[in-house]
Scaffold this active site. Structure first.
Site, short mmCIF file in Angstrom:
data_model
loop_
_atom_site.label_atom_id
_atom_site.label_comp_id
_atom_site.label_asym_id
_atom_site.label_seq_id
_atom_site.Cartn_x
_atom_site.Cartn_y
_atom_site.Cartn_z
N LYS A 131 21.66 -14.44 11.23
CA LYS A 131 20.47 -13.59 11.12
C LYS A 131 20.75 -12.28 10.40
CE LYS A 131 17.63 -15.47 12.27
NZ LYS A 131 17.01 -16.67 11.58
N SER A 132 21.61 -12.37 9.39
CA SER A 132 22.01 -11.15 8.66
C SER A 132 21.73 -11.24 7.16
CB SER A 132 23.50 -10.87 8.90
OG SER A 132 23.75 -10.61 10.25
N GLY A 133 20.82 -12.14 6.76
CA GLY A 133 20.44 -12.19 5.36
C GLY A 133 21.13 -13.27 4.56
N TRP A 185 18.96 -14.95 1.87
CA TRP A 185 18.67 -13.93 0.85
C TRP A 185 19.82 -13.83 -0.14
CZ3 TRP A 185 17.80 -8.12 2.51
CH2 TRP A 185 17.24 -7.41 1.45
N THR A 194 28.66 -19.53 5.12
CA THR A 194 29.07 -19.85 6.48
C THR A 194 28.82 -18.69 7.43
OG1 THR A 194 30.92 -20.66 7.83
CG2 THR A 194 31.44 -19.01 6.16
N HIS A 195 28.65 -19.05 8.71
CA HIS A 195 28.68 -18.07 9.80
C HIS A 195 30.02 -18.12 10.52
CE1 HIS A 195 24.53 -17.37 9.12
NE2 HIS A 195 24.05 -18.39 9.79
N SER A 244 16.08 -10.81 15.77
CA SER A 244 15.89 -11.98 14.92
C SER A 244 16.47 -13.23 15.57
CB SER A 244 16.55 -11.74 13.56
OG SER A 244 16.30 -12.81 12.67
N PHE A 259 10.78 -21.32 10.63
CA PHE A 259 11.14 -20.14 11.41
C PHE A 259 12.38 -19.43 10.86
CE2 PHE A 259 13.39 -23.65 13.46
CZ PHE A 259 14.67 -23.14 13.63
N MET A 260 12.90 -19.90 9.74
CA MET A 260 14.08 -19.25 9.17
C MET A 260 13.72 -17.88 8.60
SD MET A 260 16.67 -21.13 9.71
CE MET A 260 17.06 -22.81 10.18
#
Length: 331
Positions: free
Chosen positions: A86-88, A91, A135-136, A166, A290-291
């Site tokens: 949830k950090s972009g 984007w 990746t997360h 978020s 919902f993304m």
């Protein structure tokens, strides 16, 4: 945060609604502020939602998959985007894709088709170059060959208050645990976030400070660290930083076009009209997108109470002591 009535259940790690282990890995039960169970599994001191593992990881075996990812071979033109959830991520992935193509055109694929958590080794190897991987996974789980050969990494950070809000909405829309949606209030969830992501062993705070330390310890490593809030405040400036880091040709016209196409509302519209968002269809409880929710800075003020904000600030200062990272919580 464990509630008083759930101390025994939490300590035993057992809850009747969930399995004791999944693919040989013990299931840990944490509790939100109302005592609702939240099942996770721990791999190399990293905590993963059981629901995400069951629904998304190839083969459902996170231990094997992490090892597979660590051992994939890097290519000379690989770029890896690393973000805490949830950090972009969507984007920056779209920005990188456009800049590397030299065109402000949406990739019809979603970024999950290049996400290390969600694709198999065969799928990774079948990807055409240049690969814009994302990746997360934390630093300790990144491909060893990619780090050893110093492939470019872009790390995007977001202030944890907005990330928490978020994430709450993400979990409210997603199937988690054993096929159910997170039912709690934001206050309930924030207790869980404090426990899992701002705790002594770290989650969010360990993720960002591990990258901070890595960059300091390896000054010659090509890593670009960006802030979500800076990208929101001056997108053309930050996109230009990315273009220079990637060493791709660019013009002012291209930067302007990429900034416009990657404006939040335009990305949200493209995700609905252009992309095959199979992730939503698979994990959303109602099939709705919902993304993309708001993509703003400071929405946390609509959710945090004064007391919650004061406690968060105190915890943040403690956990981030010694860090030189500077987060903006409002613009």
């Amino acid at each position: 945060m464990t509630t008083k009535e759930n101390e025994t259940s939490s300590e035993s790690g057992v809850h009747p609604s969930f399995p004791k282990e999944f693919n040989g890995v013990p299931v840990e039960i944490d509790y939100d502020g109302a005592g609702r169970p939240f099942p996770t599994i721990i791999v190399d001191d990293q905590r993963f939602s059981l629901g995400m593992i069951m629904d998304m990881v190839p083969g459902g075996n996170i231990v094997e998959h992490v090892q597979t990812i660590r051992n994939i071979k890097a290519r000379e033109d690989d770029v890896l985007i690393c973000t805490y959830p949830k950090s972009g991520t969507h984007w920056i992935w779209e920005i990188v894709s456009m800049l590397r193509k030299g065109k402000a055109e949406y990739d019809p694929r979603i970024k999950e088709t290049a996400m290390l958590e969600l694709i198999s080794k065969d799928q990774i190897e079948a990807m055409e170059s240049p690969r814009n991987l994302n990746t997360h996974f934390p630093l300790c789980m990144l491909p060893k060959d990619l780090l050893d050969t110093k492939r470019k990494i872009i790390h995007v950070m977001r202030n944890p208050k907005d990330a928490a809000v978020s994430m709450y909405h993400h979990f409210k829309s997603e199937k988690i645990g054993v096929g159910h949606v997170y039912p709690g209030t934001f206050s309930d969830f924030l207790s869980l976030f404090f426990c899992l992501e701002m705790g002594a062993n770290g989650g969010w705070n360990k993720y960002v400070t591990d990258f901070e330390k890595f960059a300091k310890d390896n000054p010659d490593y090509p890593i670009l660290s960006l802030y979500f809030e800076d990208m929101k405040q001056d997108p053309k400036r930050e996109i230009t930083k990315v273009a220079k880091f990637l060493d791709v040709p660019y013009t002012e016209e291209l930067i302007t076009a990429v900034a416009e196409r990657c404006d939040f509302e335009n990305l949200k519209k493209a995700n609905q009209e252009i992309k095959d968002d199979y992730i939503t269809r698979k994990i959303a409880h109602d099939g709705k997108q919902f993304m993309y929710r708001k993509g703003t800075v400071g929405d946390w003020k609509n959710w945090f109470t004064v007391a919650q904000n004061e406690l968060f600030d105190e915890t943040f200062e403690t956990r981030m002591h010694g860090s030189e990272l500077k987060f903006k919580f409002v613009l």
